[in-house]
Design an enzyme around this catalytic site. Structure first.
Site, mmCIF file in Angstrom:
data_model
loop_
_atom_site.group_PDB
_atom_site.id
_atom_site.type_symbol
_atom_site.label_atom_id
_atom_site.label_comp_id
_atom_site.label_asym_id
_atom_site.label_seq_id
_atom_site.Cartn_x
_atom_site.Cartn_y
_atom_site.Cartn_z
ATOM 1 N N LYS A 10 1.125 -1.078 -0.135
ATOM 2 C CA LYS A 10 -0.248 0.475 -0.050
ATOM 3 C C LYS A 10 0.880 1.418 -0.546
ATOM 4 C CE LYS A 10 -3.644 -2.352 2.000
ATOM 5 N NZ LYS A 10 -4.666 -2.242 3.705
ATOM 6 N N TYR A 50 -12.945 -1.767 -3.082
ATOM 7 C CA TYR A 50 -13.626 -2.271 -1.576
ATOM 8 C C TYR A 50 -14.715 -1.674 -1.559
ATOM 9 C CZ TYR A 50 -8.199 -2.412 0.568
ATOM 10 O OH TYR A 50 -6.887 -2.270 0.790
ATOM 11 N N PHE A 58 -15.856 3.975 7.519
ATOM 12 C CA PHE A 58 -14.124 4.128 7.673
ATOM 13 C C PHE A 58 -13.801 4.288 5.730
ATOM 14 C CE2 PHE A 58 -14.341 -0.484 8.251
ATOM 15 C CZ PHE A 58 -13.777 -0.963 6.861
ATOM 16 N N THR A 92 -6.060 -6.939 11.202
ATOM 17 C CA THR A 92 -5.808 -6.007 10.006
ATOM 18 C C THR A 92 -5.925 -4.462 10.937
ATOM 19 O OG1 THR A 92 -8.309 -6.817 8.870
ATOM 20 C CG2 THR A 92 -7.656 -4.120 9.024
ATOM 21 N N ARG A 103 2.561 -6.545 9.113
ATOM 22 C CA ARG A 103 1.313 -4.547 9.369
ATOM 23 C C ARG A 103 2.095 -4.737 11.388
ATOM 24 N NH1 ARG A 103 -4.283 -6.871 7.195
ATOM 25 N NH2 ARG A 103 -4.816 -5.773 5.453
ATOM 26 N N ASN A 113 -1.867 0.298 7.312
ATOM 27 C CA ASN A 113 -1.177 -0.992 7.830
ATOM 28 C C ASN A 113 -0.948 -1.769 6.379
ATOM 29 O OD1 ASN A 113 -3.506 -1.729 5.613
ATOM 30 N ND2 ASN A 113 -4.717 -2.757 7.297
ATOM 31 N N HIS A 116 -2.107 -5.435 2.074
ATOM 32 C CA HIS A 116 -3.337 -5.745 2.288
ATOM 33 C C HIS A 116 -2.734 -7.138 0.890
ATOM 34 C CE1 HIS A 116 -7.176 -6.712 0.022
ATOM 35 N NE2 HIS A 116 -6.608 -7.761 -0.699
ATOM 36 N N GLU A 127 -9.302 -10.075 -7.436
ATOM 37 C CA GLU A 127 -8.728 -8.753 -7.361
ATOM 38 C C GLU A 127 -7.430 -8.861 -8.574
ATOM 39 O OE1 GLU A 127 -9.274 -7.966 -2.386
ATOM 40 O OE2 GLU A 127 -7.954 -9.181 -3.210
HETATM 41 P P1 IDP Z 1 -8.022 -6.735 5.240
HETATM 42 O O1 IDP Z 1 -6.755 -5.446 5.028
HETATM 43 O O2 IDP Z 1 -7.560 -7.160 6.307
HETATM 44 O O3 IDP Z 1 -8.956 -7.826 5.069
HETATM 45 P P2 IDP Z 1 -10.487 -5.447 5.742
HETATM 46 O O4 IDP Z 1 -11.306 -5.275 6.974
HETATM 47 O O5 IDP Z 1 -10.657 -5.787 3.972
HETATM 48 O O6 IDP Z 1 -9.395 -5.561 6.413
HETATM 49 O O7 IDP Z 1 -10.553 -3.631 5.746
HETATM 50 C C1 IDP Z 1 -9.785 -2.910 4.245
HETATM 51 C C2 IDP Z 1 -8.625 -2.150 4.974
HETATM 52 O O8 IDP Z 1 -9.578 -0.898 5.234
HETATM 53 C C3 IDP Z 1 -7.660 -2.159 5.802
HETATM 54 O O9 IDP Z 1 -6.372 -2.986 5.741
HETATM 55 C C4 IDP Z 1 -7.618 -0.914 6.458
HETATM 56 O O10 IDP Z 1 -7.015 -0.410 5.745
HETATM 57 C C5 IDP Z 1 -8.982 -0.698 6.328
HETATM 58 N N1 IDP Z 1 -9.964 -0.312 8.131
HETATM 59 C C6 IDP Z 1 -11.187 -1.345 7.416
HETATM 60 N N2 IDP Z 1 -10.857 -1.558 8.830
HETATM 61 C C7 IDP Z 1 -10.772 -0.104 9.196
HETATM 62 C C8 IDP Z 1 -11.170 0.843 10.407
HETATM 63 O O11 IDP Z 1 -11.782 -0.078 11.232
HETATM 64 N N3 IDP Z 1 -11.106 1.859 10.600
HETATM 65 C C9 IDP Z 1 -10.472 2.613 9.444
HETATM 66 N N4 IDP Z 1 -9.594 1.783 8.002
HETATM 67 C C10 IDP Z 1 -9.777 0.566 8.374
HETATM 68 MG MG MG Z 2 -9.930 -7.488 3.334
#
Ligand code: IDP
Ligand code: MG
Length: 143
Positions: A10, A50, A58, A92, A103, A113, A116, A127
């Site tokens: 990212k 997304y 968010f 995450t 991470r 973070n 992905h 994807e």
């Molecule tokens: P993942 O990347 O671990 O699969 P997802 O729930 O699919 O997590 O969320 C996609 C991306 O959105 C995360 O990697 C992060 O960058 C962001 N994100 C997810 N949850 C939150 C949150 O609660 N607050 C802020 N950003 C979030």
């Molecule tokens: Mg995800």
């Protein structure tokens, strides 16, 4: 295809000059890089990627982040790629990620973070096609 996943290094990974270190963690864990490039997402393409999170609070900050600079989509191959890669990157929220995960080692916050990883074989295929056309996979990468 159960042996491929999509990673994205990212924009914070690129900004923090961590491309090399993160790719080394990935290849050291047994993944092979099958396709890789640097791209800049716009709001439409990041929103499409997304889409599932469109109604989340968010979503706006996620799009600001993902469009803030270039990122690096990578097609990875390994047996059990999706699950093993999710284990390698960690939870995450980096504060909750296991020790030694990418991470935990490198990420600053739940949004920024670093990386992905696809969460299912079906989503991995979708994807991968978001970043790499069939023609490109065939002609540039021999996939
Ligand atoms: P993942 O990347 O671990 O699969 P997802 O729930 O699919 O997590 O969320 C996609 C991306 O959105 C995360 O990697 C992060 O960058 C962001 N994100 C997810 N949850 C939150 C949150 O609660 N607050 C802020 N950003 C979030
Ligand atoms: Mg995800």
């Amino acid at each position: 295809m159960n042996n491929r996943t999509l990673a994205i290094l990212k924009p914070d990974c690129v900004r923090k000059n961590l491309i090399g270190e993160v790719l080394t963690k990935i290849t050291s864990a047994g993944f092979t890089i099958k396709a890789i490039k640097m791209v800049r997402l716009n709001k439409d393409s990041a929103g499409g990627f997304y889409e599932i999170h469109r109604d989340k609070p968010f979503f706006g900050s996620l799009l600001d982040y993902m469009t803030s600079g270039p990122c690096i989509p990578v097609v990875l191959e390994k047996e059990n790629a999706v699950n093993d890669f999710r284990t390698l990157i960690g939870a995450t929220d980096p504060a909750k990620a296991a020790d030694g995960t990418i991470r935990k080692l490198f990420a600053d916050s739940i949004t920024q973070n670093i990386i992905h990883g696809s969460d299912s074989d079906e989503n991995a295929a979708i994807e991968i096609s978001h970043f790499f056309s069939r023609k490109e996979l065939l002609e540039n990468y021999g996939l």
